[in-house]
Design a protein around this motif. Structure first.
Motif, short mmCIF file in Angstrom:
data_model
loop_
_atom_site.label_atom_id
_atom_site.label_comp_id
_atom_site.label_asym_id
_atom_site.label_seq_id
_atom_site.Cartn_x
_atom_site.Cartn_y
_atom_site.Cartn_z
N ARG A 243 55.42 71.16 50.39
CA ARG A 243 54.65 72.18 50.63
C ARG A 243 53.23 71.85 51.08
O ARG A 243 52.26 72.57 52.03
N GLY A 244 52.73 71.11 50.13
CA GLY A 244 51.24 70.55 50.24
C GLY A 244 50.84 69.55 51.53
O GLY A 244 49.86 69.81 52.22
N GLY A 245 52.17 69.32 52.05
CA GLY A 245 52.16 68.45 53.53
C GLY A 245 52.34 69.28 54.46
O GLY A 245 52.42 68.91 55.88
N GLY A 246 52.37 70.53 54.38
CA GLY A 246 52.60 71.74 55.31
C GLY A 246 54.08 71.89 55.74
O GLY A 246 54.09 72.79 56.93
N VAL A 247 55.17 71.57 54.93
CA VAL A 247 56.52 71.67 55.23
C VAL A 247 56.81 73.21 54.44
O VAL A 247 56.54 73.39 53.36
N ASP A 248 57.60 73.71 55.44
CA ASP A 248 58.19 75.16 54.95
C ASP A 248 59.32 74.62 54.09
O ASP A 248 60.49 73.96 54.54
N VAL A 249 59.13 75.04 52.74
CA VAL A 249 60.42 74.81 51.70
C VAL A 249 61.22 75.90 51.15
O VAL A 249 60.43 76.83 50.90
N VAL A 250 62.37 76.16 51.60
CA VAL A 250 63.31 77.34 51.19
C VAL A 250 64.16 76.83 49.95
O VAL A 250 64.87 75.92 50.20
N GLU A 251 64.33 77.45 48.84
CA GLU A 251 64.98 77.25 47.80
C GLU A 251 66.11 78.48 47.72
O GLU A 251 65.87 79.46 47.89
N ILE A 252 67.49 78.02 47.68
CA ILE A 252 68.79 78.81 47.65
C ILE A 252 69.04 78.44 46.21
O ILE A 252 70.18 77.95 45.98
N SER A 253 68.59 78.80 45.33
CA SER A 253 68.86 78.66 44.17
C SER A 253 70.17 79.14 43.40
O SER A 253 70.73 78.46 42.36
N GLU A 254 70.71 80.20 44.15
CA GLU A 254 72.07 80.41 43.41
C GLU A 254 73.21 79.52 43.89
O GLU A 254 74.13 79.54 43.36
N LEU A 255 73.05 78.55 44.95
CA LEU A 255 73.91 77.48 44.84
C LEU A 255 73.56 76.15 44.06
O LEU A 255 74.51 75.46 44.18
N GLY A 256 72.51 76.20 43.52
CA GLY A 256 72.20 75.30 42.48
C GLY A 256 73.31 74.87 41.54
O GLY A 256 73.89 73.67 41.05
N PRO A 257 74.23 75.87 40.96
CA PRO A 257 75.28 75.48 40.05
C PRO A 257 76.20 74.74 40.70
O PRO A 257 76.90 73.67 39.95
#
Length: 161
Positions: A127-141
């Motif tokens: 994110r600090g480098g300007g990248v759009d980061v998306v987390e789909i945490s419900e798939l984490g398990p």
């Protein structure tokens, strides 16, 4: 952008499934990665240990695109089952640096790297480098279960669909 689409869920699930191909090792996570161009066309895939025991998934996928001078990743998305690393012992460049150097615009991930092998701050670095980061945490398990060999989870299911 930062919104989660049905395509994001589908491609992230595909990256998670790809991670199942990673050779099990007590010294690394099983991770899968898929790079899509701006039109949603898969350019490359990779998984931990695919071509070299020390290669991470993002590194393996990017290596398949090396030397393509015509390739512009400034609108590309990489789907990776786990947060790209910011520190590693086995190679000189962490995956966050490789992604930033390649100019990847967007990263979609399911699980932040657990504090086991390294203190990772990949999301913040990207994110600090300007990248759009998306987390789909419900798939984490799903990612946690696949990585039972290092995380001490009870089992490693072969199919989560």
């Amino acid at each position: 952008m930062n919104g989660i689409t049905a395509q994001d869920r589908r491609w992230l699930r595909a990256a998670i499934e790809l991670s199942r191909l990673s050779p099990l090792s007590p010294t690394h996570y099983a991770v899968g990665a898929i790079i899509l161009d701006r039109h949603g066309i898969a350019l490359a895939t990779g998984y931990t240990g695919e071509t070299d025991p020390h290669y991470h998934a993002e590194e393996a996928a990017l290596a398949k695109l090396a030397g393509r001078a015509d390739l512009d990743l400034s609108e590309a998305t990489i789907y990776t089952s786990m947060e790209p690393c910011t520190a590693r012992r086995s190679r000189p460049d962490p995956c966050t640096d490789l992604l930033l150097d390649a100019g990847v615009a967007r990263v979609v991930l399911a699980l932040r790297e657990p504090l086991l092998f390294a203190d990772c701050d990949g999301v913040e670095t990207l994110r600090g480098g300007g990248v759009d980061v998306v987390e789909i945490s419900e798939l984490g398990p799903l990612v946690t279960a696949i990585n039972a060999h290092v995380l001490g989870v009870a089992d490693r299911p072969r199919n989560d669909r």
